[in-house]
Design a protein around this motif. Sequence first.
Motif, PDB file in Angstrom:
ATOM      1  N   VAL A 145     -29.254   6.168 -45.255  1.00 48.83           N
ATOM      2  CA  VAL A 145     -28.122   6.237 -44.327  1.00 48.83           C
ATOM      3  C   VAL A 145     -27.034   5.260 -44.744  1.00 48.83           C
ATOM      4  CG1 VAL A 145     -27.385   5.796 -41.945  1.00 48.83           C
ATOM      5  CG2 VAL A 145     -29.481   7.095 -42.393  1.00 48.83           C
ATOM      6  N   SER A 146     -27.452   4.064 -45.141  1.00 51.38           N
ATOM      7  CA  SER A 146     -26.487   3.062 -45.592  1.00 51.38           C
ATOM      8  C   SER A 146     -25.751   3.519 -46.843  1.00 51.38           C
ATOM      9  CB  SER A 146     -27.206   1.738 -45.866  1.00 51.38           C
ATOM     10  OG  SER A 146     -26.310   0.756 -46.339  1.00 51.38           O
ATOM     11  N   THR A 198     -25.635  14.178 -47.015  1.00 52.78           N
ATOM     12  CA  THR A 198     -25.420  14.106 -45.571  1.00 52.78           C
ATOM     13  C   THR A 198     -24.372  15.115 -45.133  1.00 52.78           C
ATOM     14  OG1 THR A 198     -26.014  11.762 -45.566  1.00 52.78           O
ATOM     15  CG2 THR A 198     -24.763  12.559 -43.678  1.00 52.78           C
ATOM     16  N   ASN A 199     -23.339  15.281 -45.937  1.00 52.99           N
ATOM     17  CA  ASN A 199     -22.290  16.252 -45.638  1.00 52.99           C
ATOM     18  C   ASN A 199     -22.851  17.677 -45.635  1.00 52.99           C
ATOM     19  OD1 ASN A 199     -19.335  16.793 -45.303  1.00 52.99           O
ATOM     20  ND2 ASN A 199     -19.648  17.917 -47.208  1.00 52.99           N
ATOM     21  N   ASN A 230     -29.692   6.140 -35.261  1.00 53.81           N
ATOM     22  CA  ASN A 230     -29.180   5.139 -36.214  1.00 53.81           C
ATOM     23  C   ASN A 230     -28.616   5.787 -37.473  1.00 53.81           C
ATOM     24  OD1 ASN A 230     -30.071   2.996 -34.507  1.00 53.81           O
ATOM     25  ND2 ASN A 230     -32.132   3.190 -35.347  1.00 53.81           N
ATOM     26  N   ASN A 231     -27.987   6.946 -37.305  1.00 55.65           N
ATOM     27  CA  ASN A 231     -27.437   7.688 -38.446  1.00 55.65           C
ATOM     28  C   ASN A 231     -25.977   8.042 -38.149  1.00 55.65           C
ATOM     29  OD1 ASN A 231     -26.947   9.306 -40.660  1.00 55.65           O
ATOM     30  ND2 ASN A 231     -28.870  10.433 -40.503  1.00 55.65           N
ATOM     31  N   ALA A 232     -25.136   7.009 -38.175  1.00 54.37           N
ATOM     32  CA  ALA A 232     -23.718   7.204 -37.861  1.00 54.37           C
ATOM     33  C   ALA A 232     -23.023   8.172 -38.814  1.00 54.37           C
ATOM     34  CB  ALA A 232     -23.002   5.848 -37.855  1.00 54.37           C
ATOM     35  N   PRO A 233     -23.291   8.148 -40.134  1.00 53.87           N
ATOM     36  CA  PRO A 233     -22.603   9.100 -41.025  1.00 53.87           C
ATOM     37  C   PRO A 233     -22.856  10.556 -40.653  1.00 53.87           C
ATOM     38  CG  PRO A 233     -23.587   7.340 -42.322  1.00 53.87           C
ATOM     39  CD  PRO A 233     -24.096   7.177 -40.921  1.00 53.87           C
ATOM     40  N   LEU A 234     -24.096  10.900 -40.325  1.00 50.78           N
ATOM     41  CA  LEU A 234     -24.409  12.281 -39.961  1.00 50.78           C
ATOM     42  C   LEU A 234     -23.750  12.652 -38.639  1.00 50.78           C
ATOM     43  CD1 LEU A 234     -25.907  14.906 -40.572  1.00 50.78           C
ATOM     44  CD2 LEU A 234     -27.920  13.945 -39.416  1.00 50.78           C
ATOM     45  N   LYS A 235     -23.808  11.768 -37.643  1.00 53.88           N
ATOM     46  CA  LYS A 235     -23.198  12.046 -36.351  1.00 53.88           C
ATOM     47  C   LYS A 235     -21.693  12.233 -36.473  1.00 53.88           C
ATOM     48  CE  LYS A 235     -24.583   9.818 -32.680  1.00 53.88           C
ATOM     49  NZ  LYS A 235     -24.993   8.734 -31.747  1.00 53.88           N
ATOM     50  N   ILE A 238     -21.027  15.677 -38.071  1.00 53.33           N
ATOM     51  CA  ILE A 238     -21.328  16.753 -37.124  1.00 53.33           C
ATOM     52  C   ILE A 238     -20.224  16.852 -36.075  1.00 53.33           C
ATOM     53  CG2 ILE A 238     -22.863  17.411 -35.224  1.00 53.33           C
ATOM     54  CD1 ILE A 238     -25.200  16.526 -36.973  1.00 53.33           C
ATOM     55  N   LYS A 239     -19.772  15.716 -35.569  1.00 52.21           N
ATOM     56  CA  LYS A 239     -18.680  15.715 -34.600  1.00 52.21           C
ATOM     57  C   LYS A 239     -17.418  16.309 -35.212  1.00 52.21           C
ATOM     58  CE  LYS A 239     -15.973  12.671 -31.605  1.00 52.21           C
ATOM     59  NZ  LYS A 239     -15.775  11.270 -31.127  1.00 52.21           N
ATOM     60  N   LYS A 240     -17.077  15.879 -36.428  1.00 55.38           N
ATOM     61  CA  LYS A 240     -15.864  16.355 -37.105  1.00 55.38           C
ATOM     62  C   LYS A 240     -15.880  17.873 -37.263  1.00 55.38           C
ATOM     63  CE  LYS A 240     -13.889  16.436 -41.771  1.00 55.38           C
ATOM     64  NZ  LYS A 240     -14.030  15.898 -43.159  1.00 55.38           N
TER      65      LYS A 240
END
Length: 266
Positions: A145-146, A198-199, A230-235, A238-240
């Motif tokens: 994730v980092s 992740t994208n 704890n996976n801000a990049p994925l969230k 997904i939001k975008k």
Amino acid sequence: MKPAKIGIDAGGSLLKMAFEEQGQIHYKSYLIDELDSSMNWLKMTAAEAPIVLTGGKAEYLKKEFFQNALIIPEFESSGIGASYLLKQGGLSYENFIFSIIGTGTSICLNSGGKFSRVSGSGIGGGTLMGLGRLLTDEKDFTRLVSLAGSGKAENADIMVKDIYSPFDPQIDGSLTASNFGKIKDDQVSQEDKAASLTNMIAETIVLLSSQAAVHHQIDDIIYIGSTLRNNAPLKQLIKKYTVMVGQNPVFIQDGAYCGALGALLS
């Protein structure tokens, strides 16, 4: 630990537990590799507590540890848990799509309190861990994730703007034309590979979730599951993408425990 009741969601990668103790709901999680030791401990410390099971390994837990336990379908339990947490957060929807992002992804429909699985994909947390390890040699979830948070997917992906260059694209140039399409040598960094992965996961989940939402004429998509924790990049991705396709993304606190919570509340 003397819980009044226990709900357990035993999935492919994690074992999640929700339990009521002195009128409060608490949560715990264990790696599936710790299943036997954690369940033996629970059997000794909470022998009198009623237990409700859900998830892929529910039958195994019932046979090996909790013969008197009740089993409920995982999509029903996740829907019950999601509905409860939404109401706790001041949100209430009569109908909604909820996408459970665990080892894979199940896309489900809540229609007036009736829950059903309407779509799904093998793309999920297991993809992040397995393909992430192949791409970066990293096997730790937090580290992957980092890496993704520090990378740029467009350094590994062919973007729509790359296809149309030097002219302006006919659609949004920031969309992906080909996942990992730029990887032709070892010059792409681990961070960029993790970001690209992740994208790809986010795009796939949103594509299927939005198709289900359009089919059922629903605007709200609830995203839950342990892969989001704890996976801000994925969230963020997904939001975008959900907003981009004209729908409303909703993330709820403790959404990783919807299955266990639904089992507890059932």
